[in-house]
Design a protein around this motif. Sequence first.
Motif, PDB file in Angstrom:
ATOM      1  N   GLU A  65      -9.280  -7.005  36.794  1.00  0.00           N
ATOM      2  CA  GLU A  65      -9.517  -6.578  35.408  1.00  0.00           C
ATOM      3  C   GLU A  65     -10.492  -5.407  35.415  1.00  0.00           C
ATOM      4  OE1 GLU A  65     -11.771  -8.181  31.373  1.00  0.00           O
ATOM      5  OE2 GLU A  65     -11.626  -9.466  33.123  1.00  0.00           O
ATOM      6  N   THR A  66     -10.099  -4.317  34.754  1.00  0.00           N
ATOM      7  CA  THR A  66     -10.986  -3.163  34.698  1.00  0.00           C
ATOM      8  C   THR A  66     -12.086  -3.433  33.673  1.00  0.00           C
ATOM      9  OG1 THR A  66      -9.153  -1.724  35.242  1.00  0.00           O
ATOM     10  CG2 THR A  66     -11.109  -0.684  34.306  1.00  0.00           C
ATOM     11  N   LEU A  67     -13.310  -3.637  34.179  1.00  0.00           N
ATOM     12  CA  LEU A  67     -14.415  -3.931  33.261  1.00  0.00           C
ATOM     13  C   LEU A  67     -14.948  -2.666  32.632  1.00  0.00           C
ATOM     14  CD1 LEU A  67     -16.587  -6.653  35.001  1.00  0.00           C
ATOM     15  CD2 LEU A  67     -14.601  -6.892  33.528  1.00  0.00           C
ATOM     16  N   LEU A  68     -14.971  -1.631  33.420  1.00  0.00           N
ATOM     17  CA  LEU A  68     -15.557  -0.402  32.929  1.00  0.00           C
ATOM     18  C   LEU A  68     -14.804   0.775  33.519  1.00  0.00           C
ATOM     19  CD1 LEU A  68     -18.876   0.563  31.958  1.00  0.00           C
ATOM     20  CD2 LEU A  68     -18.346   1.672  34.093  1.00  0.00           C
ATOM     21  N   ASP A  69     -14.408   1.661  32.641  1.00  0.00           N
ATOM     22  CA  ASP A  69     -13.787   2.892  33.096  1.00  0.00           C
ATOM     23  C   ASP A  69     -14.390   4.003  32.264  1.00  0.00           C
ATOM     24  OD1 ASP A  69     -12.269   5.071  33.645  1.00  0.00           O
ATOM     25  OD2 ASP A  69     -10.353   4.001  33.652  1.00  0.00           O
ATOM     26  N   CYS A  70     -15.234   4.807  32.923  1.00  0.00           N
ATOM     27  CA  CYS A  70     -16.002   5.789  32.164  1.00  0.00           C
ATOM     28  C   CYS A  70     -15.116   6.826  31.496  1.00  0.00           C
ATOM     29  CB  CYS A  70     -17.030   6.460  33.062  1.00  0.00           C
ATOM     30  SG  CYS A  70     -18.316   5.304  33.529  1.00  0.00           S
ATOM     31  N   SER A  71     -13.870   6.955  31.968  1.00  0.00           N
ATOM     32  CA  SER A  71     -12.985   7.905  31.310  1.00  0.00           C
ATOM     33  C   SER A  71     -12.363   7.300  30.051  1.00  0.00           C
ATOM     34  CB  SER A  71     -11.882   8.358  32.271  1.00  0.00           C
ATOM     35  OG  SER A  71     -11.136   7.239  32.685  1.00  0.00           O
ATOM     36  N   LYS A  72     -12.595   5.981  29.843  1.00  0.00           N
ATOM     37  CA  LYS A  72     -12.096   5.328  28.611  1.00  0.00           C
ATOM     38  C   LYS A  72     -13.272   4.694  27.874  1.00  0.00           C
ATOM     39  CE  LYS A  72      -7.649   4.085  30.636  1.00  0.00           C
ATOM     40  NZ  LYS A  72      -7.486   3.227  31.828  1.00  0.00           N
ATOM     41  N   PRO A  73     -13.881   5.446  26.958  1.00  0.00           N
ATOM     42  CA  PRO A  73     -15.099   4.970  26.284  1.00  0.00           C
ATOM     43  C   PRO A  73     -14.896   3.641  25.539  1.00  0.00           C
ATOM     44  CG  PRO A  73     -14.676   7.278  25.781  1.00  0.00           C
ATOM     45  CD  PRO A  73     -13.460   6.759  26.489  1.00  0.00           C
ATOM     46  N   SER A  74     -13.660   3.292  25.229  1.00  0.00           N
ATOM     47  CA  SER A  74     -13.415   2.061  24.481  1.00  0.00           C
ATOM     48  C   SER A  74     -13.827   0.829  25.282  1.00  0.00           C
ATOM     49  CB  SER A  74     -11.941   1.947  24.115  1.00  0.00           C
ATOM     50  OG  SER A  74     -11.165   1.874  25.299  1.00  0.00           O
ATOM     51  N   THR A  75     -13.961   0.970  26.610  1.00  0.00           N
ATOM     52  CA  THR A  75     -14.355  -0.187  27.414  1.00  0.00           C
ATOM     53  C   THR A  75     -15.869  -0.378  27.415  1.00  0.00           C
ATOM     54  OG1 THR A  75     -14.486   1.179  29.408  1.00  0.00           O
ATOM     55  CG2 THR A  75     -12.407   0.044  29.002  1.00  0.00           C
ATOM     56  N   MET A  76     -16.600   0.407  26.615  1.00  0.00           N
ATOM     57  CA  MET A  76     -18.046   0.396  26.756  1.00  0.00           C
ATOM     58  C   MET A  76     -18.801  -0.003  25.481  1.00  0.00           C
ATOM     59  SD  MET A  76     -18.736   3.255  29.557  1.00  0.00           S
ATOM     60  CE  MET A  76     -18.925   4.720  28.611  1.00  0.00           C
ATOM     61  N   SER A  77     -18.155  -0.740  24.555  1.00  0.00           N
ATOM     62  CA  SER A  77     -18.892  -1.147  23.358  1.00  0.00           C
ATOM     63  C   SER A  77     -19.818  -2.316  23.682  1.00  0.00           C
ATOM     64  CB  SER A  77     -17.923  -1.549  22.246  1.00  0.00           C
ATOM     65  OG  SER A  77     -17.492  -2.876  22.441  1.00  0.00           O
ATOM     66  N   GLU A  78     -20.894  -2.427  22.888  1.00  0.00           N
ATOM     67  CA  GLU A  78     -21.970  -3.384  23.171  1.00  0.00           C
ATOM     68  C   GLU A  78     -21.479  -4.838  23.280  1.00  0.00           C
ATOM     69  OE1 GLU A  78     -25.498  -2.715  23.286  1.00  0.00           O
ATOM     70  OE2 GLU A  78     -26.008  -4.841  23.474  1.00  0.00           O
ATOM     71  N   SER A  79     -20.644  -5.277  22.313  1.00  0.00           N
ATOM     72  CA  SER A  79     -20.241  -6.690  22.314  1.00  0.00           C
ATOM     73  C   SER A  79     -19.291  -6.979  23.481  1.00  0.00           C
ATOM     74  CB  SER A  79     -19.585  -7.050  20.994  1.00  0.00           C
ATOM     75  OG  SER A  79     -18.385  -6.347  20.843  1.00  0.00           O
ATOM     76  N   GLN A  80     -18.440  -6.007  23.798  1.00  0.00           N
ATOM     77  CA  GLN A  80     -17.554  -6.169  24.957  1.00  0.00           C
ATOM     78  C   GLN A  80     -18.353  -6.257  26.245  1.00  0.00           C
ATOM     79  OE1 GLN A  80     -14.233  -3.745  25.736  1.00  0.00           O
ATOM     80  NE2 GLN A  80     -13.602  -3.597  23.596  1.00  0.00           N
ATOM     81  N   ILE A  81     -19.340  -5.394  26.325  1.00  0.00           N
ATOM     82  CA  ILE A  81     -20.154  -5.334  27.540  1.00  0.00           C
ATOM     83  C   ILE A  81     -20.856  -6.659  27.776  1.00  0.00           C
ATOM     84  CG2 ILE A  81     -22.329  -4.355  28.384  1.00  0.00           C
ATOM     85  CD1 ILE A  81     -21.300  -1.634  27.571  1.00  0.00           C
ATOM     86  N   ARG A  82     -21.298  -7.295  26.680  1.00  0.00           N
ATOM     87  CA  ARG A  82     -22.024  -8.557  26.819  1.00  0.00           C
ATOM     88  C   ARG A  82     -21.148  -9.617  27.505  1.00  0.00           C
ATOM     89  NH1 ARG A  82     -22.909 -12.578  23.682  1.00  0.00           N
ATOM     90  NH2 ARG A  82     -21.764 -11.666  21.958  1.00  0.00           N
ATOM     91  N   LYS A  83     -19.866  -9.639  27.157  1.00  0.00           N
ATOM     92  CA  LYS A  83     -18.980 -10.609  27.809  1.00  0.00           C
ATOM     93  C   LYS A  83     -18.718 -10.210  29.254  1.00  0.00           C
ATOM     94  CE  LYS A  83     -16.699 -11.909  23.532  1.00  0.00           C
ATOM     95  NZ  LYS A  83     -16.546 -10.719  22.674  1.00  0.00           N
ATOM     96  N   LYS A  84     -18.532  -8.915  29.452  1.00  0.00           N
ATOM     97  CA  LYS A  84     -18.167  -8.461  30.793  1.00  0.00           C
ATOM     98  C   LYS A  84     -19.286  -8.639  31.802  1.00  0.00           C
ATOM     99  CE  LYS A  84     -14.925  -5.039  29.124  1.00  0.00           C
ATOM    100  NZ  LYS A  84     -14.721  -3.605  28.914  1.00  0.00           N
ATOM    101  N   ARG A  85     -20.520  -8.483  31.326  1.00  0.00           N
ATOM    102  CA  ARG A  85     -21.616  -8.551  32.290  1.00  0.00           C
ATOM    103  C   ARG A  85     -21.771  -9.962  32.838  1.00  0.00           C
ATOM    104  NH1 ARG A  85     -25.762  -6.596  28.196  1.00  0.00           N
ATOM    105  NH2 ARG A  85     -26.306  -5.140  29.838  1.00  0.00           N
ATOM    106  N   LEU A  86     -21.154 -10.959  32.179  1.00  0.00           N
ATOM    107  CA  LEU A  86     -21.245 -12.326  32.694  1.00  0.00           C
ATOM    108  C   LEU A  86     -20.459 -12.510  33.990  1.00  0.00           C
ATOM    109  CD1 LEU A  86     -21.249 -14.425  29.436  1.00  0.00           C
ATOM    110  CD2 LEU A  86     -23.104 -14.105  31.071  1.00  0.00           C
TER     111      LEU A  86
END
Lengths: 257, 228
Positions: A65-86
Amino acid sequence: MPVLEVRNIRKTFGKTEVLKGIDFMLEKGGALSIIGSSGSGKTTLLRCLNFLERPDAGVITVNGETLLDCSKPSTMSESQIRKKRLHFGLVFQSFNLFPQYTALENVMLAPVLLSKENHVKNFDRSALKSEAEELFASIGLSDRMKNYPHQLSGGQQQRVAIARALIMHPDILCFDEPTSALDPELTGEVLKVIRGLSEKNTTMIIVTHEMEFARDVASHVIFMDSGVICEQGNPQEVFNHPKEERTKQFLSRYSNS
Amino acid sequence: MQTFIEQLPVVIGALNVGFLQTLKLFAVTLLGAFPLGLIIAFGTLSKIRAISLITQFIIWIIRGTPLMIQLLIVYYFPGLVLHNPIWGGGEQGRFTAAAIAFVINYACYFSEIYRGGIQSVPIGQTEAGLVLGMTRRQIFFHVTLLQMIKRIVPPISNEIITLVKDTALARIIALQEIIWAGQAFMKGSHGISGAIWPLFFTAFYYLVFNGIVTVLLAKFERKLDYFR
Ligand SMILES: Nc1ncnc2c1ncn2[C@@H]1O[C@H](COP(=O)(O)OP(=O)(O)O)[C@@H](O)[C@H]1O
Ligand SMILES: [Mg+2]
């Protein structure tokens, strides 16, 4: 398929380029040791993996699963990040236990708050408590659960911090120089806990200056220098037969100590 | 001429009425200034530069000028300059004006203490919470808030004890607080005049009140002694 795949991570602070394109992979159950001199970007790399820093470029993939792709800013919102960092856990050099909570409360706080955030009905607090108690047994601190952090030694605090990270069941547990803030006589008890985790095939990334420990525990070693991976391979290759001149120089500073 | 024994209940009665007004001003100031101070503190810490600069400017004005002038301005400005005497002439209007001046003044002092408190909690605490998947809100309420409170209790206590005595400044707009009540017996009130001893009683009220406040605050500070 690797658990973790990191591709081309770059990070710049102001004008200094701290990470200049980092690529590596980590297999499930593997232990990756990252070594390198101070200022080479090891902490920044771990902070990027835990979303405490936003890389300027790069892709982080966990279990496909792509957690973060800097070329796609949509993967970097705060609430999404909170789940992903787990997917990741992080054990800090300075422990960062919460001083107003007992050791047990430190370990239980995040799961309790997470269940509240997710509106979990019939949250099983007693199951969580017994899991925490098992963790305390595994770090050898069953008799210290009711103590506040300031009543614990540095080594004990760091072991509690490890339990606090483990109870979130991260896919990958990261350690940032977990023994660097400890008195020499206390490093052993912390390293022993980490060694135990590796024997149970916990997937880990360990930034450390304990070379002997890194050689024993790691399945893979990365030597970082000025923001790039200078050399990587299995511990035998990197420690016993380094190819790069900079690796040899770095290791020679530790060999006589 | 009445005897001292006859005058005493009259004086105590009048001082009690005045003290009630003092107490009311004290309580309203704290209730208003605690939350307003926090809002101002967040203002100075704002990432939006304009907000941060404006709040810092307001704090500079309020802390840089005497509370007594602020009281006079809040009370007289609407009537004399805007020709709109919103406070009216009565005691209620004087109280409202005094309360507004006190709340704003103390909120600015509190905000600077809060700001110091917020900044003194190590960033590692927030980062530990983030890494464990907590929301920013949860981190504030469950991790940093209590550590911040622990650090600000001593300086806030100092301000609160100062406030006990500062309430006397409301006398300048003729708010009928306890010093006003005590002083009235010098000029003549309730058939008593030229008496200075009621003022000593007034001082005694302050001493007892301050004593109680000090003990309560020390108790609260000890409650937070269990962690470092
Ligand atoms: N927030 C920051 N702002 C500016 N420079 C930073 C920041 N964090 C780290 N750096 C710089 O990045 C470089 C790498 O730091 P770091 O990742 O901590 O290295 P290491 O953990 O290997 O010692 C250092 O030169 C450091 O000064
Ligand atoms: Mg570091």
